[in-house]
Scaffold this motif. Structure first.
Motif, PDB file in Angstrom:
ATOM      1  N   ILE A  50       8.576  -9.321 -10.883  1.00 42.96           N
ATOM      2  CA  ILE A  50       8.225  -7.913 -10.634  1.00 42.96           C
ATOM      3  C   ILE A  50       7.935  -7.707  -9.148  1.00 42.96           C
ATOM      4  N   LYS A  51       8.781  -6.917  -8.505  1.00 42.73           N
ATOM      5  CA  LYS A  51       8.562  -6.599  -7.078  1.00 42.73           C
ATOM      6  C   LYS A  51       7.454  -5.565  -6.989  1.00 42.73           C
ATOM      7  N   GLY A  52       6.712  -5.624  -5.912  1.00 43.20           N
ATOM      8  CA  GLY A  52       5.693  -4.591  -5.689  1.00 43.20           C
ATOM      9  C   GLY A  52       4.404  -4.806  -6.457  1.00 43.20           C
TER      10      GLY A  52
ATOM     11  N   VAL B 207      -2.505  -4.296  -8.840  1.00 43.35           N
ATOM     12  CA  VAL B 207      -1.870  -2.970  -8.836  1.00 43.35           C
ATOM     13  C   VAL B 207      -0.355  -3.100  -8.764  1.00 43.35           C
ATOM     14  N   GLN B 208       0.305  -2.049  -9.165  1.00 40.15           N
ATOM     15  CA  GLN B 208       1.744  -1.932  -8.933  1.00 40.15           C
ATOM     16  C   GLN B 208       1.919  -0.922  -7.799  1.00 40.15           C
ATOM     17  N   VAL B 209       2.445  -1.394  -6.687  1.00 40.83           N
ATOM     18  CA  VAL B 209       2.586  -0.563  -5.485  1.00 40.83           C
ATOM     19  C   VAL B 209       3.708   0.465  -5.696  1.00 40.83           C
ATOM     20  N   PRO B 210       3.499   1.721  -5.280  1.00 42.91           N
ATOM     21  CA  PRO B 210       4.575   2.705  -5.477  1.00 42.91           C
ATOM     22  C   PRO B 210       5.808   2.365  -4.649  1.00 42.91           C
ATOM     23  N   TYR B 211       6.955   2.687  -5.216  1.00 45.36           N
ATOM     24  CA  TYR B 211       8.210   2.418  -4.505  1.00 45.36           C
ATOM     25  C   TYR B 211       8.758   3.685  -3.868  1.00 45.36           C
ATOM     26  N   LEU B 212       9.314   3.484  -2.716  1.00 47.38           N
ATOM     27  CA  LEU B 212       9.837   4.599  -1.933  1.00 47.38           C
ATOM     28  C   LEU B 212      11.083   4.097  -1.222  1.00 47.38           C
TER      29      LEU B 212
ATOM     30  N   SER C 241       5.345  -1.798 -14.577  1.00 46.26           N
ATOM     31  CA  SER C 241       6.116  -2.731 -13.746  1.00 46.26           C
ATOM     32  C   SER C 241       6.870  -1.986 -12.642  1.00 46.26           C
ATOM     33  N   TYR C 242       6.747  -0.654 -12.651  1.00 49.52           N
ATOM     34  CA  TYR C 242       7.363   0.131 -11.583  1.00 49.52           C
ATOM     35  C   TYR C 242       6.621   1.458 -11.505  1.00 49.52           C
ATOM     36  N   VAL C 243       6.243   1.881 -10.303  1.00 51.06           N
ATOM     37  CA  VAL C 243       5.716   3.234 -10.155  1.00 51.06           C
ATOM     38  C   VAL C 243       6.377   3.880  -8.934  1.00 51.06           C
TER      39      VAL C 243
ATOM     40  N   LEU D  33       8.655  -7.606  14.288  1.00 45.94           N
ATOM     41  CA  LEU D  33       9.207  -8.834  14.872  1.00 45.94           C
ATOM     42  C   LEU D  33      10.237  -9.492  13.951  1.00 45.94           C
ATOM     43  N   LYS D  34      10.821  -8.655  13.082  1.00 49.10           N
ATOM     44  CA  LYS D  34      11.901  -9.192  12.240  1.00 49.10           C
ATOM     45  C   LYS D  34      13.230  -8.646  12.776  1.00 49.10           C
ATOM     46  N   GLY D  35      13.337  -8.671  14.081  1.00 44.94           N
ATOM     47  CA  GLY D  35      14.574  -8.250  14.725  1.00 44.94           C
ATOM     48  C   GLY D  35      14.614  -6.753  15.015  1.00 44.94           C
TER      49      GLY D  35
ATOM     50  N   GLY E  20       2.283 -12.111   1.631  1.00 42.30           N
ATOM     51  CA  GLY E  20       3.210 -12.198   0.491  1.00 42.30           C
ATOM     52  C   GLY E  20       4.498 -12.891   0.874  1.00 42.30           C
ATOM     53  N   THR E  21       4.999 -13.663  -0.081  1.00 42.23           N
ATOM     54  CA  THR E  21       6.281 -14.345   0.102  1.00 42.23           C
ATOM     55  C   THR E  21       7.369 -13.308   0.352  1.00 42.23           C
ATOM     56  N   THR E  22       8.419 -13.771   0.992  1.00 43.01           N
ATOM     57  CA  THR E  22       9.518 -12.858   1.332  1.00 43.01           C
ATOM     58  C   THR E  22      10.055 -12.093   0.113  1.00 43.01           C
ATOM     59  N   ARG E  23      10.380 -10.826   0.322  1.00 44.06           N
ATOM     60  CA  ARG E  23      11.039  -9.937  -0.635  1.00 44.06           C
ATOM     61  C   ARG E  23      10.174  -9.509  -1.819  1.00 44.06           C
ATOM     62  N   PHE E  24       8.857  -9.479  -1.651  1.00 46.75           N
ATOM     63  CA  PHE E  24       8.021  -8.992  -2.755  1.00 46.75           C
ATOM     64  C   PHE E  24       7.396  -7.631  -2.467  1.00 46.75           C
ATOM     65  N   GLY E  25       7.575  -7.103  -1.234  1.00 46.80           N
ATOM     66  CA  GLY E  25       7.141  -5.724  -1.049  1.00 46.80           C
ATOM     67  C   GLY E  25       6.227  -5.391   0.120  1.00 46.80           C
ATOM     68  N   LYS E  26       6.073  -6.310   1.092  1.00 44.05           N
ATOM     69  CA  LYS E  26       5.171  -6.013   2.225  1.00 44.05           C
ATOM     70  C   LYS E  26       5.676  -4.832   3.047  1.00 44.05           C
ATOM     71  N   THR E  27       6.962  -4.881   3.420  1.00 53.73           N
ATOM     72  CA  THR E  27       7.498  -3.825   4.285  1.00 53.73           C
ATOM     73  C   THR E  27       7.500  -2.486   3.560  1.00 53.73           C
ATOM     74  N   VAL E  28       7.853  -2.507   2.268  1.00 51.73           N
ATOM     75  CA  VAL E  28       7.832  -1.254   1.503  1.00 51.73           C
ATOM     76  C   VAL E  28       6.417  -0.682   1.513  1.00 51.73           C
ATOM     77  N   MET E  29       5.420  -1.547   1.351  1.00 54.69           N
ATOM     78  CA  MET E  29       4.043  -1.052   1.331  1.00 54.69           C
ATOM     79  C   MET E  29       3.664  -0.416   2.682  1.00 54.69           C
TER      80      MET E  29
HETATM   81  N1  LIG Z   1       6.692  -1.413  -4.816  1.00 57.72           N
HETATM   82  C1  LIG Z   1       7.913  -1.793  -5.159  1.00 57.72           C
HETATM   83  N2  LIG Z   1       8.429  -1.408  -6.344  1.00 57.72           N
HETATM   84  C2  LIG Z   1       9.686  -1.797  -6.702  1.00 57.72           C
HETATM   85  N3  LIG Z   1      10.486  -2.562  -5.941  1.00 57.72           N
HETATM   86  C3  LIG Z   1      10.026  -2.965  -4.745  1.00 57.72           C
HETATM   87  C4  LIG Z   1       8.708  -2.608  -4.298  1.00 57.72           C
HETATM   88  N4  LIG Z   1       8.513  -3.156  -3.087  1.00 57.72           N
HETATM   89  C5  LIG Z   1       9.631  -3.821  -2.785  1.00 57.72           C
HETATM   90  N5  LIG Z   1      10.550  -3.714  -3.764  1.00 57.72           N
HETATM   91  C6  LIG Z   1      11.908  -4.314  -3.783  1.00 57.72           C
HETATM   92  O1  LIG Z   1      11.846  -5.559  -3.102  1.00 57.72           O
HETATM   93  C7  LIG Z   1      12.690  -5.549  -1.953  1.00 57.72           C
HETATM   94  C8  LIG Z   1      12.012  -6.310  -0.822  1.00 57.72           C
HETATM   95  O2  LIG Z   1      10.867  -5.608  -0.391  1.00 57.72           O
HETATM   96  P1  LIG Z   1      10.331  -5.733   1.103  1.00 57.72           P
HETATM   97  O3  LIG Z   1      11.435  -5.559   2.085  1.00 57.72           O
HETATM   98  O4  LIG Z   1       9.170  -4.825   1.220  1.00 57.72           O
HETATM   99  O5  LIG Z   1       9.864  -7.260   1.100  1.00 57.72           O
HETATM  100  P2  LIG Z   1       9.038  -8.058   2.197  1.00 57.72           P
HETATM  101  O6  LIG Z   1       7.894  -8.663   1.461  1.00 57.72           O
HETATM  102  O7  LIG Z   1       8.732  -7.213   3.363  1.00 57.72           O
HETATM  103  O8  LIG Z   1      10.078  -9.190   2.566  1.00 57.72           O
HETATM  104  P3  LIG Z   1      10.253  -9.965   3.968  1.00 57.72           P
HETATM  105  O9  LIG Z   1       8.955 -10.669   4.220  1.00 57.72           O
HETATM  106  O10 LIG Z   1      11.391 -10.877   3.733  1.00 57.72           O
HETATM  107  O11 LIG Z   1      10.550  -8.899   4.968  1.00 57.72           O
HETATM  108  C9  LIG Z   1      12.924  -4.073  -1.653  1.00 57.72           C
HETATM  109  O12 LIG Z   1      14.162  -3.879  -1.010  1.00 57.72           O
HETATM  110  C10 LIG Z   1      12.899  -3.442  -3.027  1.00 57.72           C
HETATM  111  O13 LIG Z   1      14.153  -3.555  -3.651  1.00 57.72           O
END
Ligand SMILES: Nc1ncnc2c1ncn2[C@@H]1O[C@H](COP(=O)(O)OP(=O)(O)OP(=O)(O)O)[C@@H](O)[C@H]1O
Length: 388
Positions: free
Chosen positions: A337-339, A351-356, A111-113, A182-184, A150-159
């Motif tokens: 589960i984020k990511g 997959v579980q996307v790595p967090y950074l 659930s986290y990598v 384009l998010k400001g 992906g819906t907001t806050r699930f990990g697109k930008t982190v990826m």
């Molecule tokens: N791979 C991951 N593993 C663990 N936590 C994650 C992961 N990716 C994202 N998160 C958590 O979720 C939060 C939101 O992620 P992110 O900003 O990537 O979302 P987003 O899909 O780009 O949202 P939005 O569309 O609103 O910009 C991060 O701040 C982090 O806490």
């Protein structure tokens, strides 16, 4: 009752059959689910359920193969996969290719990598995530364009940041980036100081400007390729690649309520993006196209057709999942589960996307920050730094 698609010819079934008398606990649970979810065909008064023809067990997984009188619809397979994963609390993959195949992994999905555990890979590779099969990578020279939904806050930008960090760490002199944030402009503002980043556009006007420069450079590059008799960058001595990351592509869609001029602007952006999707790959341009709103407008024909890797984090509906990755399933990803993502190439994998985090990113790539002058584009575009 499942919906009918085709009636497979089950020739050779006997060759797979084992004369089993004892069945596993997993098979018993699967049978119960067939009954509970009416996965059967009515034959007179009788219900005919899929029949187990083979069961393979190893220390890592159990594979159950069923003979079904009729093919199963994708939605039925997804439901079965989801319910089984939850019931068994294990990673389950359900597929149908003439046979109904249920693979149950003995390992749980992480659930986290952490990015720190990502192994090194040579070439234009980026990590997509980890599952029971190990680390899954994407090769940008094999598949140049990708969409991330992906819906907001699930990990697109982190990826996107994971991809960028990995590419910079492994190709500091050859990876180049244009970021359309384009998010400001908040997410990627600091990135504009990196030597690998040519431009961070934070509004549609800047996006159009920079896309026009890419279009111009692609034309020049095309002439050079013709002259040299090259057809694809991967077969040339050119070592640089240009990555265009778009964080919230929906902001580049013309809308009814907009002024005529703005609509024209955005329609132009769309047409250049389609051109990049069609011909940019061969010339060394790689698109990473992110959106919260995977509709057929935002993921238009040429973007989708040319993005052979489609990634999706959790989405609100099965319809959105179908648009995003051409398959159901993103709507059933865990909501806590984020990511967690589905990656779709010729098959769908979870997959579980790595967090950074922020600090780790800058610890790794901060050394490439240089003092850059922020220049606004002028009419002739002469301030633009040309592609390599
Ligand atoms: N791979 C991951 N593993 C663990 N936590 C994650 C992961 N990716 C994202 N998160 C958590 O979720 C939060 C939101 O992620 P992110 O900003 O990537 O979302 P987003 O899909 O780009 O949202 P939005 O569309 O609103 O910009 C991060 O701040 C982090 O806490």
């Amino acid at each position: 009752m499942w919906e009918l698609i085709t009636i497979p010819l089950l020739t050779g079934a006997a060759a797979l059959c084992f004369g089993k008398t004892t069945f596993s606990e997993e098979h018993r649970i699967v049978q119960q689910l067939f009954e509970q979810y009416h996965i059967s065909v009515k034959d007179g008064k009788e219900h005919r359920y899929p029949k187990l023809v083979r069961e393979c067990k190893s220390t890592k997984r159990i594979k159950l193969i069923y003979h079904t009188p009729l093919a199963l619809e994708e939605k039925t397979l997804r439901t079965l996969q989801q319910v089984l994963s939850v019931t068994l609390n294990q990673e389950v993959n359900v597929s149908f290719k003439k046979w109904l195949i249920i693979e149950i992994s003995k390992h749980k999905m992480p659930s986290y990598v952490s990015y720190q555990d990502v192994p090194y890979r040579k070439g234009w590779m980026v990590p997509l995530g980890k599952n029971h099969q190990g680390w899954q990578f994407h090769h940008f020279d094999h598949t140049p364009h990708t969409t991330i939904s992906g819906t907001t806050r699930f990990g697109k930008t982190v990826m996107m940041k994971v991809m960028m960090t990995y590419l910079i760490e492994h190709h500091p002199w050859n990876a180049q980036f244009i970021i359309i944030d384009l998010k400001g402009g908040l997410e990627f503002d600091r990135y504009k100081n990196l030597q690998q980043v040519k431009w961070v556009a934070s509004n549609p006007k800047e996006a159009l400007y920079v896309l026009e420069q890419v279009q111009k450079d692609m034309k020049e590059r095309m002439e050079r390729f013709k002259h040299q008799g090259w057809s694809n960058i991967v077969d040339t001595p050119l070592s640089q690649r240009l990555f265009i990351l778009i964080d919230e592509a929906a902001q580049l869609m013309p809308e009814k309520f907009m002024e005529k001029e703005e609509k024209k602007h955005l329609a132009h952006c769309q047409s250049i993006l389609s051109e990049i999707a069609r011909i940019g790959g061969a010339l060394g341009v790689r698109l990473v196209y992110g959106t919260q709103y995977p509709t057929s407008n935002v993921l238009n024909g040429s973007i989708k057709q040319n993005a052979d890797l489609k990634i999706s984090f959790r989405l609100g509906s099965d319809y959105a999942s179908k648009v995003a990755i051409d398959a159901y399933g993103a709507e059933t990803l865990p909501s806590d589960i984020k990511g967690r993502a589905l990656i779709k190439t010729h098959e769908v994998k979870e997959v579980q996307v790595p967090y950074l985090n922020h600090e780790e990113i800058w610890k790794r790539i901060g050394g490439y920050e240089i003092a850059k002058q922020t220049v606004m584009p002028n009419e002739t575009g002469e301030d633009y730094v040309h592609l390599g």
